[in-house]
Scaffold this active site. Structure first.
Site: not given
Ligand code: PMP
Length: 477
Positions: A170, A247, A250, A273, A413
């Site tokens: 991401h 990270d 997910q 999430k 993203c």
């Molecule tokens: N890493 C991953 C794999 C994600 O899916 C996301 C959110 N889509 C993020 C990081 C970023 O999370 P946040 O926007 O809650 O900071």
């Protein structure tokens, strides 16, 4: 667990349940309620989970998107729905003890401090780590990763060092490293994927030169659902003397690993999430790393003494938490972890596996639909991203909304991943504990009807469809 009982008396249920904290990680906790006793008999979905009871705990599922069209929420990778228990915990803080933490000596402030600090213990148990002082509250995964980059990264990396990421990442686990790499004259290397978007361990091995100081990798891709083999990755990276950041934005809502045992150096996740509120997330780091890291945000709470020219930092974790923290949000996250810990991790995994398998079967039957990522379902979690020939993902999302079905479309993203997959965008269905097999069947029917609509359109037989978006128009996914 009796979720309906919890709904009737959420605060006291939560208090009773969190009354005797155990140091054991959540996947080792004895499972009561949903996994056993009478409720088991009522379970009607694969995996032994009483999905109707779960659904009753999520008030958002009681609505219709338009008259007669119930909501089918399969966008949980963007953010999960929130159980009533979480809503109630936030409401209780706001209405009954809305005081600031740490500084006050009065009853409400003490109560708020106890509730807020207690969430660190809950997070530590969820992650399977002993020392809750290693849990730092952030606004989310993004802020947690930026904290590591700006603090550990700036203090540790020297010109010529290297950081390794994967093509699955991401933007939140890419851009902070790009910035650091540029600033410190450090190389940013990518581990290539296999053609079905699995992380290639041979490629990782090749990337792991002596110059590598950090490998930053996702626990589960937010696009393909790919689950990299973390245990093996940690072993390989540590054998080369480098650090691992996971990270877990997910992965954590789906797979509860014992990260203490796994030995990861840093881990980031977002509360929103994980059935909690927005505005709260966590950075876990090994104590010796956190102790050595400088703070990056300065002000109240992160200091123990201030004179006219200088200040002395507070201990870990408060050293990294300048200003009034997100108190309501943290308390909501605590309630989300309480909620999750009442469910059997095994039952949840079984249910989600059944959903994923069914989604692959149903979507696999639709002509011109291409599912992205691993064909071997053992290597992925409950996310199914896809493209459908002749239709733009944004059009798909808009038309599915008319069926009450909430999915996400765009680059999610993860632009470098989409480039690797050879597409500008995809449509993504992401599942959670409250989804059903019947909902997936309705997704299949809706997609087939959209496919036919587009086919008739391309033969000039139907009226215009929603605007097709150019590849350059995609907003954040
Ligand atoms: N890493 C991953 C794999 C994600 O899916 C996301 C959110 N889509 C993020 C990081 C970023 O999370 P946040 O926007 O809650 O900071």
């Amino acid at each position: 667990m009796d979720l309906t009982e919890m709904k009737a008396d959420p605060v006291h249920q939560a208090e009773r349940r969190s009354g005797s904290p155990s140091r054991e990680p959540i996947d080792d906790l004895p499972q009561a309620g949903a996994a056993g006793g009478k409720k088991q008999a009522a379970a009607h979905q694969a995996g032994g989970l009483d999905v109707e009871e779960i659904r009753a705990a999520f008030p958002a599922l009681r609505q219709e998107v338009s008259p007669g069209v119930p909501l089918i929420y399969i966008d949980s990778a963007a953010t999960s729905l929130k159980p009533q228990q979480v809503v109630q915990a936030v409401l209780d803080y706001m209405t009954i003890y809305p005081a600031n933490v740490h500084r006050g000596l009065h009853t409400l402030s003490e109560r708020a401090t106890e509730a807020f600090e207690g969430v660190r213990d809950k997070v530590a148990r969820l992650l399977g780590v002993e020392d809750s002082g290693q849990i730092i509250f952030t606004r989310g995964t993004t802020e947690a990763i930026n904290l590591v980059a700006q603090s550990w990264g700036r203090a540790t990396l020297k010109p010529g060092d290297a950081i390794v990421v994967s093509e699955l990442e991401h933007h939140s686990n890419l851009v902070p490293w790009q910035m650091l790499a540029r600033e410190r004259d450090v190389e940013l290397k990518y581990v290539e994927l296999t053609d079905d978007a699995r992380l290639d361990l041979d490629a990782l091995d090749a990337a792991l030169t002596d110059r590598v100081r950090l490998v930053a990798v996702t626990g589960m891709s937010n696009v393909t659902g790919t689950i990299p083999p973390l245990e093996r990755i940690v072993e390989m990276v540590h054998a080369r003397g480098a650090r691992v950041l996971v990270d877990a934005a997910q992965s954590l809502p789906h797979h509860r690993l014992n990260f203490g045992r796994l030995g990861v150096d840093f881990l980031a996740f977002s509360g929103h999430k994980l059935f909690g509120p927005t505005g709260i997330g966590v950075l876990y780091g090994k104590r010796e790393l956190l102790e050595a890291m400088p703070p990056v945000s300065f002000g109240g709470s992160m200091v123990v003494r201030v004179d006219r020219q200088r200040a002395e930092w507070n201990e870990v974790p408060w050293k990294f938490e300048a200003g009034t923290p997100p108190i309501a949000e943290a308390i909501g996250l605590g309630a989300a972890i309480d909620f999750l810990s009442q469910l059997s991790a095994q039952d949840l995994a079984g249910h989600e596996r059944a959903l994923l398998t069914h989604a692959h079967e149903v979507l696999g039957q639709i002509a011109s639909l291409r599912i992205l990522g691993p064909a071997d379902l053992e290597q992925k979690g409950a996310i199914v991203s896809f493209t459908m020939g002749g239709t733009h993902p944004h059009d798909l999302a808009q038309l599915l909304d008319r069926h009450g079905i909430a999915i996400r479309a765009g680059h999610h993203c993860a632009m470098p991943l989409h480039v690797r997959l050879g597409i500008p965008a995809s449509a993504r269905a992401s599942f959670s504990m409250y989804n059903t097999i019947a909902e997936i069947d309705r997704l299949g029917v809706a997609l087939e009807s959209i496919r036919l609509l587009f086919r008739r359109h391309s033969h000039g037989q139907v009226a215009p469809r929603p605007a097709t978006h150019a590849a350059t128009e995609f907003p954040n996914g």
